[in-house]
Design a protein around this motif. Structure first.
Motif, short mmCIF file in Angstrom:
data_model
loop_
_atom_site.label_atom_id
_atom_site.label_comp_id
_atom_site.label_asym_id
_atom_site.label_seq_id
_atom_site.Cartn_x
_atom_site.Cartn_y
_atom_site.Cartn_z
N LYS A 1 0.85 -1.22 0.00
CA LYS A 1 0.00 0.00 0.00
C LYS A 1 0.87 1.26 0.00
N ASP A 2 1.92 1.24 0.79
CA ASP A 2 2.83 2.40 0.85
C ASP A 2 3.50 2.62 -0.50
N VAL A 3 3.92 1.52 -1.14
CA VAL A 3 4.58 1.64 -2.45
C VAL A 3 3.62 2.26 -3.45
N SER A 4 2.37 1.77 -3.47
CA SER A 4 1.37 2.32 -4.41
C SER A 4 1.19 3.82 -4.17
N ALA A 5 1.03 4.19 -2.91
CA ALA A 5 0.80 5.60 -2.58
C ALA A 5 1.99 6.46 -2.98
N LEU A 6 3.19 5.95 -2.72
CA LEU A 6 4.40 6.73 -3.04
C LEU A 6 4.61 6.86 -4.55
N VAL A 7 4.29 5.80 -5.29
CA VAL A 7 4.41 5.87 -6.75
C VAL A 7 3.44 6.93 -7.28
N GLU A 8 2.23 6.89 -6.75
CA GLU A 8 1.21 7.88 -7.14
C GLU A 8 1.72 9.30 -6.86
N GLN A 9 2.26 9.48 -5.67
CA GLN A 9 2.77 10.79 -5.26
C GLN A 9 3.92 11.24 -6.17
N ALA A 10 4.81 10.31 -6.47
CA ALA A 10 5.96 10.64 -7.32
C ALA A 10 5.50 11.07 -8.71
N MET A 11 4.48 10.36 -9.21
CA MET A 11 3.95 10.74 -10.53
C MET A 11 3.35 12.15 -10.49
N GLN A 12 2.63 12.42 -9.40
CA GLN A 12 2.02 13.76 -9.26
C GLN A 12 3.08 14.85 -9.16
N GLU A 13 4.22 14.48 -8.60
CA GLU A 13 5.31 15.47 -8.47
C GLU A 13 6.07 15.63 -9.79
N GLY A 14 5.65 14.89 -10.80
CA GLY A 14 6.25 15.05 -12.13
C GLY A 14 7.53 14.27 -12.35
N ILE A 15 7.80 13.32 -11.49
CA ILE A 15 9.01 12.51 -11.69
C ILE A 15 8.76 11.55 -12.84
N PRO A 16 9.68 11.49 -13.80
CA PRO A 16 9.45 10.61 -14.97
C PRO A 16 9.26 9.14 -14.53
N ALA A 17 8.41 8.44 -15.27
CA ALA A 17 8.13 7.03 -14.96
C ALA A 17 9.41 6.20 -14.97
N SER A 18 10.31 6.53 -15.90
CA SER A 18 11.56 5.75 -16.00
C SER A 18 12.38 5.87 -14.71
N VAL A 19 12.34 7.05 -14.10
CA VAL A 19 13.09 7.26 -12.85
C VAL A 19 12.43 6.49 -11.70
N ILE A 20 11.09 6.58 -11.65
CA ILE A 20 10.36 5.86 -10.59
C ILE A 20 10.62 4.36 -10.73
N LEU A 21 10.59 3.90 -11.97
CA LEU A 21 10.80 2.47 -12.22
C LEU A 21 12.21 2.03 -11.83
N ASN A 22 13.21 2.74 -12.37
CA ASN A 22 14.59 2.29 -12.16
C ASN A 22 15.13 2.59 -10.77
N GLU A 23 14.86 3.79 -10.28
CA GLU A 23 15.46 4.17 -8.99
C GLU A 23 14.60 3.79 -7.79
N LYS B 1 1.42 -1.45 -11.19
CA LYS B 1 0.03 -1.28 -11.63
C LYS B 1 -0.31 0.21 -11.74
N ILE B 2 0.16 0.97 -10.78
CA ILE B 2 -0.08 2.43 -10.79
C ILE B 2 0.75 3.10 -11.89
N LEU B 3 1.98 2.59 -12.04
CA LEU B 3 2.94 3.27 -12.93
C LEU B 3 2.73 2.95 -14.42
N ARG B 4 2.12 1.80 -14.70
CA ARG B 4 2.07 1.29 -16.07
C ARG B 4 1.55 2.30 -17.11
N PRO B 5 0.42 2.99 -16.86
CA PRO B 5 -0.05 3.96 -17.88
C PRO B 5 1.02 5.02 -18.21
N ALA B 6 1.70 5.50 -17.18
CA ALA B 6 2.75 6.50 -17.41
C ALA B 6 3.92 5.91 -18.18
#
Lengths: 211, 342
Positions: A17-39, A74-79
């Motif tokens: 749940k924390d990972v999902s929420a943080l991924v969502e937050q990172a996307m909202q902050e404009g962090i590229p999906a590639s960065v969220i995925l890799n880092e 699951k959250i990150l896939r569309p991005a």
């Protein structure tokens, strides 16, 4: 701590749940999906793999971490799709004919997916021809074969023979593993790779795609 | 024929002493092995006939004991796919949450009978004792009831529920083995519970300590209190927790060794004097090597254990259905050169 580091850390603890929420937050902050995925996600799963290799964590912790990774993906896939991020490549994975064991196979699959490789999971008790067909259909570069018993491990050789018969042996790397399988056996049947544990298998698979 | 003598042979091995004679240990024999070794044709499919045949087989092979499953205590589990020789530990899943736990019917221990031990006693030759064992061990049964991956998630998500399930299974199996100690024919109890794989254990060391080992520790205490011995069987890599098997739980002997993890020769050198090493000649080695190579390795194993004792010869796991019998017999003949096959 950056948000991607936080994602990695929560993933290692299996906090889906924390990972999902943080991924969502990172996307909202404009962090590229590639960065969220890799880092975040892949980095977290790599850390789990390293700990698993050193016997600092056990299979249950790996499964729970992989569940957290999937929740994040699951959250990150569309991005990822809008950024045009593609997997490193495709690997076909299964347990060979006559063998119903799937825990080792599932573990390797999770670790390989954690490296950003798409896994085509054919399940257990899989006929060699079905593996050949899946390799062709998916243009897979790696085939991972699991076997738990002395009686079923020869099924790994049958797959290699079937790949040769189909004329595609030189187009794929064959990785073998399972309780009775050794480096010597892998050499005897002409496999390209044997590793002792799932995390090393994932590293080896990644190397086949990046070499 | 080699005369069985549990006290002078296997009991000494379990005391980490030198046995009077080179000693054999095997936990499970295939149907075919029992049939050929015993030379006995079953008159019916009754358990009594099967026990009788196993005793004849063990006597002829040269064992000082016979493994007997005392009764049919069974924990309900999903049936495995019929017609398949192997199955996945992910099959199961009868208990996945609180609701399914509440519905699960636990076996009634008052209804468990130990009549097979009485049956064994009738046919047991002088000098031979019974090894009483589980209808699968604690972790094996919990995995069978929950399914492996379900159990892994439960350990993270609902440890209270996991604790309850382990308690339901563990307390019953502990009681089950302890009850067999009242039978004079039982010389040793045996905790057969596959808890590991090539790299490590199926659940974490801490979870084994918390959920499984307390029941084994209590069974070991009760077994020793009766002046009997306790062994264990588990596949897998116990690196990092092996010392607790004898130091904390109190097992006298450990069975199951695999060359890909630690060859038995190495295990013996490392643990001799601490825990008896039982069997250990790798199953895959036996299947894939010649009778001479098998006999040579067995002789070597007996030689290196001759001075210290605490070793009984046998396969690394069991006489499997697929193991060529002549290769298993090559192992037996190292200890029992007069072995007669009918």
């Amino acid at each position: 701590m950056s948000i991607t580091e936080e994602i990695s850390e929560k993933l290692q603890k299996g906090k889906a749940k924390d990972v999902s929420a943080l991924v969502e937050q990172a996307m909202q902050e404009g962090i590229p999906a590639s960065v969220i995925l890799n880092e975040g996600l892949i980095s977290g799963m790599n850390a789990v793999g390293e700990k698993f290799k050193r016997n600092e964590v056990f299979v249950p912790e790996v499964l729970v971490a992989a569940r957290a990774m999937n929740a994040g993906l699951k959250i990150l896939r569309p991005a990822m799709q809008s950024e045009g991020i593609k997997p490193l490549g495709k690997a076909v994975i299964c347990t060979v004919k006559g063998d119903m064991h799937d825990i080792g196979k599932n573990l390797v699959k999770m670790m390989i997916e954690g490296q950003g490789i798409e896994c085509i999971d054919l399940g257990v008790d899989v006929d060699p021809q079905r593996i050949v067909d899946a390799v062709i259909e998916n243009d897979a570069k790696v085939v991972c074969l699991s076997a738990l018993l002395t009686t079923t491990m020869m099924g790994q050789k049958d797959v290699i023979e079937a790949l040769k018969a189909a004329g595609i042996r030189d187009k794929v790397k064959v990785m073998v593993g399972g309780a009775p399988v050794t480096q010597q056996f892998a050499d005897e049947i002409g496999a390209d790779c044997y590793t002792l544990d799932a995390a090393s298998a994932a590293e080896a698979a990644k190397a086949f795609f990046t070499e | 024929m080699r005369e069985p003598d549990f006290e002078r042979n296997l009991a000494k091995v379990l005391k980490k002493e030198k046995p009077e004679n080179p000693t054999l240990f095997e936990f499970l024999l295939s149907e075919k092995a029992e049939e050929v070794l015993s030379g006995y044709r079953l008159k019916s499919d009754s358990e009594e006939e099967r026990i009788k045949r196993r005793i004849y087989a063990c006597l002829n092979a040269g064992y000082d004991f016979v493994p007997v499953l005392p009764s049919g205590l069974l924990f309900e589990q999903s049936s495995h796919q019929s017609g398949k020789e192997t199955y996945s530990l992910n099959e199961g899943g009868l208990i996945t949450d609180r609701e399914s736990y509440e519905k699960y019917k636990w076996p009634d221990m008052e209804a468990v009978s130990y009549r097979y031990l009485e049956v064994a006693k009738k046919y047991l030759p002088d000098g031979m004792k019974v090894l009483s064992y589980f209808p699968n061990g604690i972790l094996e049964n919990v995995i069978g009831i929950c399914g492996y991956e379900n159990l892994c998630f439960m350990l993270a998500d609902d440890r209270e529920l996991a604790t309850e399930i382990f308690r339901q299974v563990g307390s019953r199996l502990e009681k089950y083995l302890k009850n067999t100690l009242d039978f004079d024919c039982v010389g040793m109890t045996f905790c057969n519970d596959d808890r590991g794989f090539k790299q490590s254990t199926m659940i974490s060391h801490n979870d084994l300590r918390e959920f499984v080992y307390p029941y084994y520790r209590e069974t070991a205490r009760a077994t020793h209190e009766k002046g009997k011995y306790i062994g264990m069987h588990s596949c897998g890599n116990f690196d990092g927790i092996f010392e607790e098997l004898y130091g904390v739980i109190g097992f006298d002997g450990k069975h199951s060794y695999e060359d890909v993890i630690m060859p038995v020769e190495e295990a013996y050198e490392k643990y001799k004097g601490k825990i008896a090493v039982l069997g250990g000649i790798d199953v895959d080695f036996i299947c894939r090597h010649s009778e001479k190579e098998i006999a040579d390795r067995c002789r070597h194993m007996l030689e290196i254990s001759e001075n210290y004792g605490g070793y009984a010869l046998g396969t690394g796991n069991s006489v499997t259905r697929y193991m060529p019998l002549e290769k298993y017999f090559a192992l037996l003949k190292v200890v029992n050169p007069d072995l007669k096959i009918n």
